[in-house]
Design a protein around this motif. Structure first.
Motif, PDB file in Angstrom:
ATOM      1  N   VAL A  16       0.869  -1.166   0.000  1.00  0.00           N
ATOM      2  CA  VAL A  16       0.000   0.000   0.000  1.00  0.00           C
ATOM      3  C   VAL A  16       0.913   1.226   0.000  1.00  0.00           C
ATOM      4  N   PRO A  17       1.018   1.984  -1.066  1.00  0.00           N
ATOM      5  CA  PRO A  17       0.393   1.688  -2.369  1.00  0.00           C
ATOM      6  C   PRO A  17       1.204   0.663  -3.147  1.00  0.00           C
ATOM      7  N   PRO A  18       0.595  -0.022  -4.123  1.00  0.00           N
ATOM      8  CA  PRO A  18       1.345  -0.990  -4.926  1.00  0.00           C
ATOM      9  C   PRO A  18       2.323  -0.292  -5.854  1.00  0.00           C
ATOM     10  N   GLN A  19       3.365  -0.984  -6.248  1.00  0.00           N
ATOM     11  CA  GLN A  19       4.327  -0.484  -7.214  1.00  0.00           C
ATOM     12  C   GLN A  19       4.328  -1.407  -8.426  1.00  0.00           C
ATOM     13  N   PHE A  20       4.792  -0.881  -9.574  1.00  0.00           N
ATOM     14  CA  PHE A  20       4.716  -1.634 -10.821  1.00  0.00           C
ATOM     15  C   PHE A  20       6.061  -1.570 -11.530  1.00  0.00           C
ATOM     16  N   PHE A  21       6.424  -2.680 -12.197  1.00  0.00           N
ATOM     17  CA  PHE A  21       7.781  -2.836 -12.702  1.00  0.00           C
ATOM     18  C   PHE A  21       7.830  -3.286 -14.157  1.00  0.00           C
ATOM     19  N   ILE A  22       6.732  -3.123 -14.894  1.00  0.00           N
ATOM     20  CA  ILE A  22       6.703  -3.447 -16.316  1.00  0.00           C
ATOM     21  C   ILE A  22       6.321  -2.196 -17.100  1.00  0.00           C
ATOM     22  N   THR A  23       7.086  -1.909 -18.146  1.00  0.00           N
ATOM     23  CA  THR A  23       6.822  -0.759 -19.002  1.00  0.00           C
ATOM     24  C   THR A  23       6.617  -1.238 -20.437  1.00  0.00           C
ATOM     25  N   SER A  24       5.493  -0.896 -21.023  1.00  0.00           N
ATOM     26  CA  SER A  24       5.244  -1.253 -22.414  1.00  0.00           C
ATOM     27  C   SER A  24       6.035  -0.335 -23.338  1.00  0.00           C
ATOM     28  N   ARG A  25       6.727  -0.926 -24.290  1.00  0.00           N
ATOM     29  CA  ARG A  25       7.457  -0.169 -25.310  1.00  0.00           C
ATOM     30  C   ARG A  25       6.768  -0.239 -26.668  1.00  0.00           C
ATOM     31  N   GLY A  26       5.500  -0.677 -26.652  1.00  0.00           N
ATOM     32  CA  GLY A  26       4.721  -0.633 -27.887  1.00  0.00           C
ATOM     33  C   GLY A  26       4.448  -2.001 -28.479  1.00  0.00           C
ATOM     34  N   GLY A  27       3.662  -1.997 -29.529  1.00  0.00           N
ATOM     35  CA  GLY A  27       3.301  -3.238 -30.194  1.00  0.00           C
ATOM     36  C   GLY A  27       2.345  -2.979 -31.339  1.00  0.00           C
ATOM     37  N   GLU A  28       1.746  -4.046 -31.849  1.00  0.00           N
ATOM     38  CA  GLU A  28       0.836  -3.901 -32.985  1.00  0.00           C
ATOM     39  C   GLU A  28      -0.099  -5.097 -33.074  1.00  0.00           C
ATOM     40  N   TYR A  29      -1.211  -4.892 -33.801  1.00  0.00           N
ATOM     41  CA  TYR A  29      -2.175  -5.946 -34.113  1.00  0.00           C
ATOM     42  C   TYR A  29      -1.878  -6.487 -35.511  1.00  0.00           C
ATOM     43  N   PHE A  30      -1.922  -7.818 -35.658  1.00  0.00           N
ATOM     44  CA  PHE A  30      -1.682  -8.460 -36.952  1.00  0.00           C
ATOM     45  C   PHE A  30      -2.740  -9.537 -37.202  1.00  0.00           C
ATOM     46  N   PHE A  31      -2.979  -9.811 -38.485  1.00  0.00           N
ATOM     47  CA  PHE A  31      -3.806 -10.959 -38.866  1.00  0.00           C
ATOM     48  C   PHE A  31      -2.891 -12.003 -39.492  1.00  0.00           C
ATOM     49  N   VAL A  32      -2.994 -13.241 -39.019  1.00  0.00           N
ATOM     50  CA  VAL A  32      -2.200 -14.357 -39.533  1.00  0.00           C
ATOM     51  C   VAL A  32      -3.081 -15.139 -40.505  1.00  0.00           C
ATOM     52  N   PRO A  33      -2.913 -14.950 -41.805  1.00  0.00           N
ATOM     53  CA  PRO A  33      -3.816 -15.613 -42.762  1.00  0.00           C
ATOM     54  C   PRO A  33      -3.560 -17.110 -42.843  1.00  0.00           C
ATOM     55  N   SER A  34      -4.527 -17.827 -43.373  1.00  0.00           N
ATOM     56  CA  SER A  34      -4.348 -19.248 -43.650  1.00  0.00           C
ATOM     57  C   SER A  34      -3.354 -19.431 -44.795  1.00  0.00           C
ATOM     58  N   VAL A  35      -2.881 -20.655 -44.959  1.00  0.00           N
ATOM     59  CA  VAL A  35      -1.977 -20.966 -46.063  1.00  0.00           C
ATOM     60  C   VAL A  35      -2.680 -20.738 -47.398  1.00  0.00           C
ATOM     61  N   SER A  36      -3.941 -21.113 -47.486  1.00  0.00           N
ATOM     62  CA  SER A  36      -4.669 -20.923 -48.734  1.00  0.00           C
ATOM     63  C   SER A  36      -4.836 -19.444 -49.067  1.00  0.00           C
ATOM     64  N   THR A  37      -5.009 -18.602 -48.043  1.00  0.00           N
ATOM     65  CA  THR A  37      -5.122 -17.164 -48.296  1.00  0.00           C
ATOM     66  C   THR A  37      -3.785 -16.586 -48.749  1.00  0.00           C
ATOM     67  N   LEU A  38      -2.689 -17.073 -48.198  1.00  0.00           N
ATOM     68  CA  LEU A  38      -1.370 -16.643 -48.678  1.00  0.00           C
ATOM     69  C   LEU A  38      -1.202 -17.015 -50.150  1.00  0.00           C
ATOM     70  N   ASN A  39      -1.717 -18.172 -50.518  1.00  0.00           N
ATOM     71  CA  ASN A  39      -1.635 -18.577 -51.924  1.00  0.00           C
ATOM     72  C   ASN A  39      -2.478 -17.677 -52.818  1.00  0.00           C
ATOM     73  N   VAL A  40      -3.631 -17.240 -52.328  1.00  0.00           N
ATOM     74  CA  VAL A  40      -4.462 -16.308 -53.086  1.00  0.00           C
ATOM     75  C   VAL A  40      -3.725 -14.989 -53.282  1.00  0.00           C
ATOM     76  N   ILE A  41      -3.114 -14.493 -52.212  1.00  0.00           N
ATOM     77  CA  ILE A  41      -2.384 -13.221 -52.296  1.00  0.00           C
ATOM     78  C   ILE A  41      -1.253 -13.323 -53.303  1.00  0.00           C
ATOM     79  N   SER A  42      -0.508 -14.416 -53.242  1.00  0.00           N
ATOM     80  CA  SER A  42       0.688 -14.547 -54.069  1.00  0.00           C
ATOM     81  C   SER A  42       0.399 -15.040 -55.475  1.00  0.00           C
ATOM     82  N   GLY A  43      -0.819 -15.537 -55.692  1.00  0.00           N
ATOM     83  CA  GLY A  43      -1.154 -16.074 -57.016  1.00  0.00           C
ATOM     84  C   GLY A  43      -0.866 -17.549 -57.138  1.00  0.00           C
ATOM     85  N   ASN A  44      -0.505 -18.211 -56.031  1.00  0.00           N
ATOM     86  CA  ASN A  44      -0.226 -19.658 -56.059  1.00  0.00           C
ATOM     87  C   ASN A  44      -1.510 -20.464 -55.918  1.00  0.00           C
ATOM     88  N   THR A  45      -2.490 -20.237 -56.745  1.00  0.00           N
ATOM     89  CA  THR A  45      -3.755 -20.958 -56.630  1.00  0.00           C
ATOM     90  C   THR A  45      -3.933 -21.931 -57.790  1.00  0.00           C
TER      91      THR A  45
END
Length: 529
Positions: A500-529
């Motif tokens: 009391v009071p609590p203390q904190f020891f982790i600091t965020s240095r940032g990040g991002e959101y991503f979508f991990v496509p399926s293998v078939s979707t990667l093939n659609v993107i690249s033209g490997n269909t």
């Protein structure tokens, strides 16, 4: 589909992975699980880290695309590791009795894209995830509780917390290539190969590398605590251990039962998953000093029924108990609900016991923090037995799969260290955002009565409680009006350790959101269909 007796078979096959949080469910003839009903994904079509790459070292190559046409051509030669291959590699490790993974000469890799990256590649249709389709993580920095300066690679200019900038290309990352292996040389080989494959088609903004800690600290993050114990098990795909939360496949992989926006996915959105990356810097010396300073207070927060009046704890025991009150587990992984005062390393190693608990105590009908604080990290982000206040299915739907890895050197090196946090889910708001904002940073979570009770934020990953702004005008109706402006706080309903009071020891240095496509979707993107 798998048969009834296959759970025990899987446990025997994967016995060398006594620390592994999820074990693939395979049939008695050692096949990868298959399902023709459409209720389970084809694991050959799912990129593999959602099954946890076996790894000692991992690199994240963050990039922008320079030439779309040439990038697509290069992508046609990129071969992602599938979930099916991860299962096969795990079986190979076990057959060769290489449970420590160190001799496996395999490079695991996958690729993921931001909303801006998908747009650039021609996949402009909405994914169905309302957050991903509108916001990049920099837009959500304040909402997520991040208050410190982010690394330049994630600190997107022109961010907009109201309207979002996920579809604004200026300054945006387009994607990330993930390379993992069991030795540094293999990871460097993979990074070099990916860099040469995409060559001038991308602008590499940064390569961030993580590595497991050495020796007996393998599997532990830099504060010293065993990581990744309480993972969800996907029904029909993962062999659950006693007490492990089982979730519908669609909670983690898009397009299946449990996916909250299953009906709104585009065709190319099936068999994917949303990946969250965050770089979390840890103040290890500060945390250790905090534990040593507060450990002697152990009698303030240990229920008298658990110790004799003459009981004493050594400085090390009291320090570790205080740390366990912060995390909900001892450094070994032994959970407080089963070990409320003293560590039990043998229990921690036993996958049939180390997760087989809830927070109830015999004779106490309501939720209680006698053995484990409501603010303990594992209790905040992985709640259990909250009925009737929270439905079990709602808790399951909040699950994420964590596959992060530490970064930085061991003490006494005077360089930054911490955790490269990575998690997967089918919906950002149901998973990562809910766990961060709705659970960890929410001083009223978990719900413990019909009347909201204020507990404080998560003891590990949150920060100091935000004060409430107030503006009052006072007047007796005759004289001048008096204006009062300032900050107001409320007293927590409990005073359980820590601090009391609590203390904190982790600091965020940032990040991002991503979508991990399926293998078939990667093939659609690249033209490997």
């Amino acid at each position: 589909m798998v048969e009834l007796g296959d759970h025990e078979f899987s446990r025997k096959v994967f016995a060398p992975f006594h620390r592994r949080a999820i074990i693939p469910l395979i049939t008695a003839n050692e096949d990868v699980p298959t399902d023709t009903s459409g209720n389970l994904p084809n694991l050959h079509n799912v990129q593999g880290d959602v099954f946890q790459f076996p790894k000692k070292v991992e690199a994240f190559i963050f990039f922008r695309i320079n030439d779309v046409s040439d990038f697509k051509k290069a992508l046609s030669s990129f071969v992602p590791t599938t979930a099916a291959e991860v299962v096969e590699h795990l079986k190979a490790i076990c057959k060769e009795k290489l449970g420590n993974n160190q001799k496996l000469p395999i490079i695991f890799q996958q690729i993921a894209f931001t909303r801006a990256g998908l747009n650039l590649l021609g996949l402009t249709e909405k994914t169905g995830d309302g957050r991903f389709d509108v916001f990049c993580m920099r837009d959500n920095k304040t909402m997520l509780g991040d208050r410190m300066q982010w690394d330049k690679v994630f600190d997107k200019p022109g961010f907009d917390p109201i309207h979002g900038t996920a579809n604004v290309d200026r300054g945006a990352l387009h994607g990330v290539v993930v390379i993992a292996a069991c030795d540094p040389e293999k990871v460097q080989e993979g990074v070099k190969a990916a860099s040469e494959l995409f060559s001038e088609t991308i602008d590499i903004r940064e390569v961030i590398e993580g590595k497991t800690r050495p020796g007996e600290m393998d599997g532990h993050e830099h504060f010293g605590y065993m990581d990744g114990i309480s993972q969800p098990a996907m029904r029909g795909l993962i062999c659950p251990c006693p007490g492990q939360t089982e979730v519908d496949v669609g909670v983690l992989i898009t397009g299946y039962e449990g996916d909250p926006v299953r009906e709104n996915r585009p065709t190319w959105g099936k068999d994917g998953t949303f990946m969250v990356f965050k770089k979390l810097e840890q103040d290890v010396p500060g945390f250790n000093e905090y534990k040593l300073k507060n450990g002697p207070r152990w009698r303030e927060f240990v229920p008298p029924v658990l110790v004799e009046p003459s009981q004493t704890l050594t400085d090390e025991e009291s320090s570790e108990l205080f740390g366990a009150r912060l995390f909900g587990r001892f450094q070994s992984g032994a959970p407080l609900p089963l070990c409320p005062v003293f560590d039990d390393p043998e229990l921690a190693k036993d996958k049939n016991r180390n997760n087989n608990f809830d927070y109830s105590i015999t004779g106490i009908p309501e939720p209680t923090d006698k053995f484990c604080p409501f603010t303990a990290h594992m209790r905040k982000v992985n709640p259990r037995n909250l009925g009737p206040y929270l439905d079990k299915k709602f808790i399951e739907s909040s699950s994420i799969l964590r596959t992060g890895i530490p970064f930085g050197d061991e003490l006494p090196a005077q360089t930054p260290r911490g955790l490269l946090f990575v998690c997967y889910q089918s919906n950002l708001d149901s998973g990562f955002v809910r766990q961060t904002v709705g659970f960890a940073n929410n001083v009223y979570f978990p719900p413990t009565s019909l009347v909201p009770q204020r507990h404080r934020q998560d003891s590990i990953i949150s920060g100091p409680d935000e004060p409430y702004s107030v503006f009052l005008k006072l007047s007796n109706g005759e004289g001048p009006t008096i204006a009062i402006e300032g900050q107001a706080t409320t007293q927590p309903s409990t005073t359980n350790a820590p601090g009391v009071p609590p203390q904190f020891f982790i600091t965020s240095r940032g990040g991002e959101y991503f979508f991990v496509p399926s293998v078939s979707t990667l093939n659609v993107i690249s033209g490997n269909t």
